[in-house]
Every structure is written in structure tokens, then in C-alpha cells.
Design an enzyme around this catalytic site. Sequence first.
Site, PDB file in Angstrom:
ATOM      1  N   LEU A 113      54.233  27.543 -32.545  1.00 29.38           N
ATOM      2  CA  LEU A 113      55.254  27.835 -31.553  1.00 29.38           C
ATOM      3  C   LEU A 113      56.375  28.695 -32.123  1.00 29.38           C
ATOM      4  O   LEU A 113      56.867  28.448 -33.221  1.00 29.38           O
ATOM      5  CB  LEU A 113      55.837  26.504 -31.053  1.00 29.38           C
ATOM      6  CG  LEU A 113      57.005  26.593 -30.075  1.00 29.38           C
ATOM      7  CD1 LEU A 113      56.549  27.188 -28.758  1.00 29.38           C
ATOM      8  CD2 LEU A 113      57.604  25.213 -29.848  1.00 29.38           C
ATOM      9  N   ARG A 128      57.840  23.501 -16.260  1.00 30.81           N
ATOM     10  CA  ARG A 128      59.002  22.923 -16.940  1.00 30.81           C
ATOM     11  C   ARG A 128      59.876  24.017 -17.515  1.00 30.81           C
ATOM     12  O   ARG A 128      59.381  25.002 -18.061  1.00 30.81           O
ATOM     13  CB  ARG A 128      58.542  22.004 -18.073  1.00 30.81           C
ATOM     14  CG  ARG A 128      59.689  21.454 -18.893  1.00 30.81           C
ATOM     15  CD  ARG A 128      59.240  20.440 -19.902  1.00 30.81           C
ATOM     16  NE  ARG A 128      58.490  20.985 -21.011  1.00 30.81           N
ATOM     17  CZ  ARG A 128      59.017  21.682 -22.020  1.00 30.81           C
ATOM     18  NH1 ARG A 128      60.317  21.961 -22.038  1.00 30.81           N
ATOM     19  NH2 ARG A 128      58.250  22.123 -22.998  1.00 30.81           N
ATOM     20  N   HIS A 148      50.793  24.504 -24.167  1.00 30.46           N
ATOM     21  CA  HIS A 148      52.011  23.934 -24.756  1.00 30.46           C
ATOM     22  C   HIS A 148      52.397  22.567 -24.208  1.00 30.46           C
ATOM     23  O   HIS A 148      52.713  21.660 -24.958  1.00 30.46           O
ATOM     24  CB  HIS A 148      53.156  24.924 -24.509  1.00 30.46           C
ATOM     25  CG  HIS A 148      54.477  24.524 -25.102  1.00 30.46           C
ATOM     26  ND1 HIS A 148      54.616  24.293 -26.453  1.00 30.46           N
ATOM     27  CD2 HIS A 148      55.694  24.321 -24.543  1.00 30.46           C
ATOM     28  CE1 HIS A 148      55.887  23.961 -26.696  1.00 30.46           C
ATOM     29  NE2 HIS A 148      56.552  23.957 -25.557  1.00 30.46           N
TER      30      HIS A 148
END
Lengths: 586, 230
Positions: free
Chosen positions: A252, A397, A353
Site C-alpha cells: 500500500l 469507503r 484493499h
Amino acid sequence: MKIPKRKFDVLVIGAGGGGLRGSLQLAQAEASVAVVSKVFPTRSHTVAAQGGMNAALANVLPDNWHWHMYDTVKGSDYLGDQDAIEYMCRAASKIVIEMEHFGVPFSRLENGKIYQRPFGGQSQNFGGDQAARTCAAADRTGHAILHSLYQQNIRAKTHFFDEFFAIDLIKDDEGFILGAVVLEIETGEPMLIEAKTTLLATGGAGQLFRTNTNAHINTGDGLAMALRAGVPLQDMEFFQFHPTGIAGKGMLISEAARGEGGYLVNKDGERFMERYAPHAKDLASRDVVSRSISIEVLEGRGCGPSGDYVHLKLDHLKREVLDKKLPAICESIRTFLGVEPATDLIPVYPTAHYTMGGIPTNRHGQVVVPVSTGEEPIPGLYAVGECACVSVHGANRLGGNSLLDIVVFGRAAGNDIVNFLQENRYHRPMSEESVESALGRLARWDQKGKGEPVDTIRRELQAVMEKYCGVFRNEDILSEGLGKVLEIEQRMSQVRLQDHSRIFNTARIEAMELENLIDIAVATVTSALARKESRGAHSRTDYPDRDDQNWLKHTLYYKDTRRLDYKPVKLKPITVESFPPKERVY
Amino acid sequence: MKFRIHRFNPETDAKPYMQDVELDIEPSKMVRDALIRIKAKDETLAFRHSCGEGVCGSDAINVNGTNALGCLTRLSSLQEPIEIRPVPGMPIIRDLIVDMEQFYHHYRAVKPYLIRHDPEPEVEYRQTPQQRDKLDGLYECILCGCCSTSCPSFWWNPDKFRGPAALLQAWRFLADSRDQATDERLRELDGPYRLFRCHTIMNCVTVCPKGLNPTKAINEIKKLMLKEMI
């Protein structure tokens, strides 16, 4: 089979931020709490969260919780439940300050207040200028929060079962959850933990996909345990692809990189997000940015020899910003790519993710299922964090809302459990049948003989999910994907372990994790195939528009017969006016 | 590439042994990648690992004689055969997995949490950027144990010496402008063992995969102790 038994008021499964915030609240309320975690608590995946935690502290730019609520509802593509979102955004400031009092080493502003940075999907004044709402400890905020929460639990004398793997929930005939059968990994022996309430906080299922930002442990164990206990999973078709995973590898790179001024460019050096999101640009919400990157690559504007990624540009940022605000991702870029962020471009690509869907709960953390007149809690079962679906994230999100989610609802669930314990003072009689069934799940892996290895099946599953359930989907791709996932499910019965030892047998753990992943994969593809619209992270090329008429509703998937059901989105907040669905532009 | 891997399954092996393994793998991969591939062929190999990017601290191992995280150690940086062992000085459970309990015990013993005596305000405790800077190089510890298990003083006195990781955390709270338990923390560390077994060998600094400096933290504690005494 007689197995050792332990009794507690509350069993918490999972020791990430959600589980530890819940256990802390309970330990402080003098409940006896057992936290079961398959890894030592500070190894839970909360530790890897980087960018920060949203709260309208207004330390940097004007802000208030209502704007945060608006952004979250819009970010969710109107699939979020507005009562839960109001609750979370109202609580955020208090919760962040509480975390600071717990010792979290937040970065600071000159006036000594908590440092906040801009993040994707944030605005002032209901869609106006960019806000700066994300409270950060450099780019190691998850680490700082998880360690502080573990430390507070040490102080509160929470009882930990480190390196214990939860096999299955125990449920009696009346539907009460009575605890779980767990496996002590070191000895390989099962144990029954009886509890008046069980809180699931097992995190997401990023290991569904081959390239993901998640840890090896993110196998959605709680989601699968819930499914096997007859609980449906909600909104599983919504899986977040983070725009900036290191291309081909998956590590990430926090949205903080763009929050601090980094931006994306294609092979022509064009800052392409200006085309897709003229106002928010690189800080549009994640589903938008991930789709834009995918389109750039599909239309031949990708970078590199195969044109299969885009570049994240950080080389124009001041050295001080890189060193002070983004030290960990710079380190990661140097380690895994061998390039220097201060001078080189960074290859990135959307990477699996975050699991937006999960175990359906209300804003008190109670797991709820539909009954003829609305919803009813499953007595003795709670869920928080990424494994739960409150739903504050809806179809997409916002960055910085997951660390917030886990502490807000971990705490709320803890409080509600305290009430539950007052009304349910005694342990109920044990359901031996349910215990036997959980032990059967373990015994299955004692079968000897030839068979396919776990590793082969896991890798195939991940490849199938990546190919057939990625950023863009359509009827044909999903139907084919479902066929493949079901075939993998079939083959699972022929899988055999070669290692039948007891002591720290990680192969056996991985086998049970794979069973969990397969259950979740079927849920995900089935839900995705059924939803004939595009909303948030679920992007159907054959149904490119959002369809509020028919699809402004939550999906519920049941494991038995792979049945789907739907329930309405809670559009009514607790106290304020509803934000009705409207076109979503950034 | 050639590997020699420490193997021990207490259920079947009378004693540990080193297993030779050959694996076709690109040298640009990490040691963790190699272990995962080896396990795919032989599922009996047991080792801990999780995040794969050096933040969870699960996969501390000893590679060619040096403690390191498997996920951050590039194969091309190592001489063959690559010898992989569990971190030294800890009871071995199986293969590359050690019992970390002693290590965690010392960590918990330094009271690694903020202690305040004043009433709590409704806002954040103020801390200037300069005060906050003092925590850099301390709070980032991932509790992998590379440092403590490379420390001869910790090997000799694992029950009494707190070890570099725990002492780094002790200093992390002593150095925090918000903490109000300096006396209590220093008292706790006084005596011949807990702190003062550190002989500045500095293995901890050499091996820390996060580039932290426990020796410096230990010296800071000693300096503060001295200052408080005077």
C-alpha cells in the site's frame, strides 16, 4: 470428545483496533473478557493502516461533523446507513481525543494540536472546498493506534489468548451464541471458550485477491464463521480497490501521498485525474480514482513496457514533507521498488484493499437479521470493524474512515455488551451438538491420503477472483467467475493435508483459512452477479448507471442454498435531515 | 538458489537439523517469498509471517547469522547457501518459530502506556512539534524481537534484563512530554539487571529492521537517572 473449557463474560475474536477498543471498554467496565487472536495482537492488520483517522477537529481548516457526515454519505454512493454515519461522525472528535489521551503519538501542529491532512472525498460546507480532516501520526497511524490500544489493554488487564485460531461459533437451538471453539496453535489442541456474548472483530478478506494490500492473515475468518452460523453477509459485492498499491506487488501507498500533494500521471505525463474529477482531482474518492486508473491503462495510456500501470508523482514535494509526513511509505518504496521517491516516479495500480461488506450490524454493534417486521439482533453476537457492515461505508469507503469505524464501533459495542450482560447474567446451557460440529471442522483435516494441496487451490481462487471480480464487471464475466468459484468449492472436499502434526501446524490453519475464503468468494461473486447497476466500488459495464429505483438497498447473502435477500438502506439519520441520493460528482 | 533451513518438529525429531533446499527463485525476491515457495512444496515447514512489508513484526528470523525480517531481506544481498534459523536465545517451538513470551513479559513490565495524574481535559494534551519529534525513532518499534534476541546480555539474563526492545519503549514513555510517571518508571528500572546489564554491545542497533537505536535510548535513560539523582 472432551475438550478443555474456559468461561468468560465476553469473548472477543480478533485483536485489531476494533477488538481491542471493545475489549478495553469491557475490561474497564469490569467484565471478564477473553481476546482470542491468531497472531500476537500488535501483528493484527490495523498495524498497517497508514494515512490516518477522520474527525472534524477543525485544527487546520474549518470543519464540522455534519460536513464529514455529508462526505461519508456521498462517498458511500448513498448506500451507507445514515443513522450509523451520523453516529460515527458525531463521535469522531471525542474518540480521536480519547485515543490521544491513550497515548497515540499523533503528529502535531505548531500550536500543539493534532496534525490533520487532506484526504480523498473530503469537503467543507457540503461539497465545497477540500477539507483537512484526517488526524495522522506521520504515515504510521494504524501502528500508533494499534500499539496504544494494546498497551491500554495491558493496563486494564484484559485476558489474551495469543495465537489461538477460532474454528467456529457455538449456537444453541434458540439461536443464542454461546462462545466459540478455538484452537491453540502452539499445541494444536482445541478448547471451548464459553461466553455470554461474543464480539467478532476479525477484519477483512483481502486475501480473496491475488494482488492485495492485505496481510497473509486477512482471510475473513469471522465472516465465514457468521455464514456457517446461519448469519447472512451484507453488501459483499462492494470490495474496495485502493488506487495506489505498488504495481504488481500490492504494498500500500497511502492516500496521504496524494493528500500531501502527490498526484497521478499517465505515460504522457498528463495529470489525468483533472479529466475525471475536475474539482477534487487526485483526491476524488477511491472508487473514482481506481476506475480512472483502470481506464487509462485499458485505453493505452498506461506506463511501463507493458503499459499496465500509472505513475504516482512525489518528486515535486519538499524533502521535509517526505521525511516528516510520509517516512514509512518512502522507506517502503525504496525497499520494494528500489527507487527514490524524491526523484523517481512510482508505478501504482488499483489493488484489492478493503471489504466494505460484512456481517450486518446496527450502530450498537449487534448482529442483526431480518424478520417479518424489520430486524432483530442475534442474541449474544456482536461484530465490529472491517468484518462488520454497519453500514457506514456503503458502496465505497472514504480513506481515514476505517480507523475511525473500528474505534467508534468497538467502543459502542463494548458499551452495548455491558447492557446485555446486565440482562443476561448467567451462562446458558452448552450446546454439545454445536461443539461437536465445530470439532468436526477440525477433524476433517485429519483425513489422510492423496489430494490437491491447499496452496494450489488458494492461488487458483485468488487468480479467479482477480480476473472475474475486479474493478470492472459484467454479466458474462461474473457468471463465468461464479462457475469457477463453485468448481473450486467442489474440489475443496478432495484437498488433503500432508502435515498431520499438532504443534504449530500452520498448514492446518491455512487449510481452514482457505475454507473461509471460499465461502466468502461465493458470497462476493453471487452478490455481484445479482446487482444490476453500478454503485461505488461495484462497477458493471453492462449497467453503467446507478439505479436508485431498483437498487437503493442492501444485499444479504445466505450460505444455505446461496440465497439472496435485500433490505432497505436507512436513509433517516438520528437527528438531522436525510441526505437524499443525488448525482455524485467530484 | 541454495538454502539451509533449520528444521525441528518436536513430535517427530529427536533434535534439530539443517535441511538443504534448492529453489528456483529470482534473487530480487525477499527471504519471506522464498520461505512461502518452499512451504508450497513442503507444507510441514513452519514459520510466522503476515503483512509482508515490515510493519507487523511477525517474521524475525536469523539469516546467515544476522537477525532480520524475512520480508525485508532481499535474497540477492545474501551469500549462498542462505542459512535460515530461528532467532537465537529463545526456546524453539518448531522449525523457525520461537517462544516469545519472555520478550513480551519484559515489554509489559515497563508499563508501556501513558500515565497521567492530572484530571483529563476535554481536548487533546498539547504537545509541540519539537516535543513530538522526541518520539521519532522510538514509537515505530514493531516488537519483532530482532534486537533483544541478538543481545548477549539478554541471552545471559533473559529473566532479569529487560532487553533493548522493552527499554526502547520505556524511554518512549519517559521521553513523552505528556507522561507524568518519570519517577515511578526510573525506580522500576533501577538495580543491577533491568537496565544496567546493557554493556553497549550495540547488536540491537545493527539488526533493527526499522533503523531504531535502542542503545541510545538506554543511554538516555541512564543519563536521566543520573540527573534525577543529583
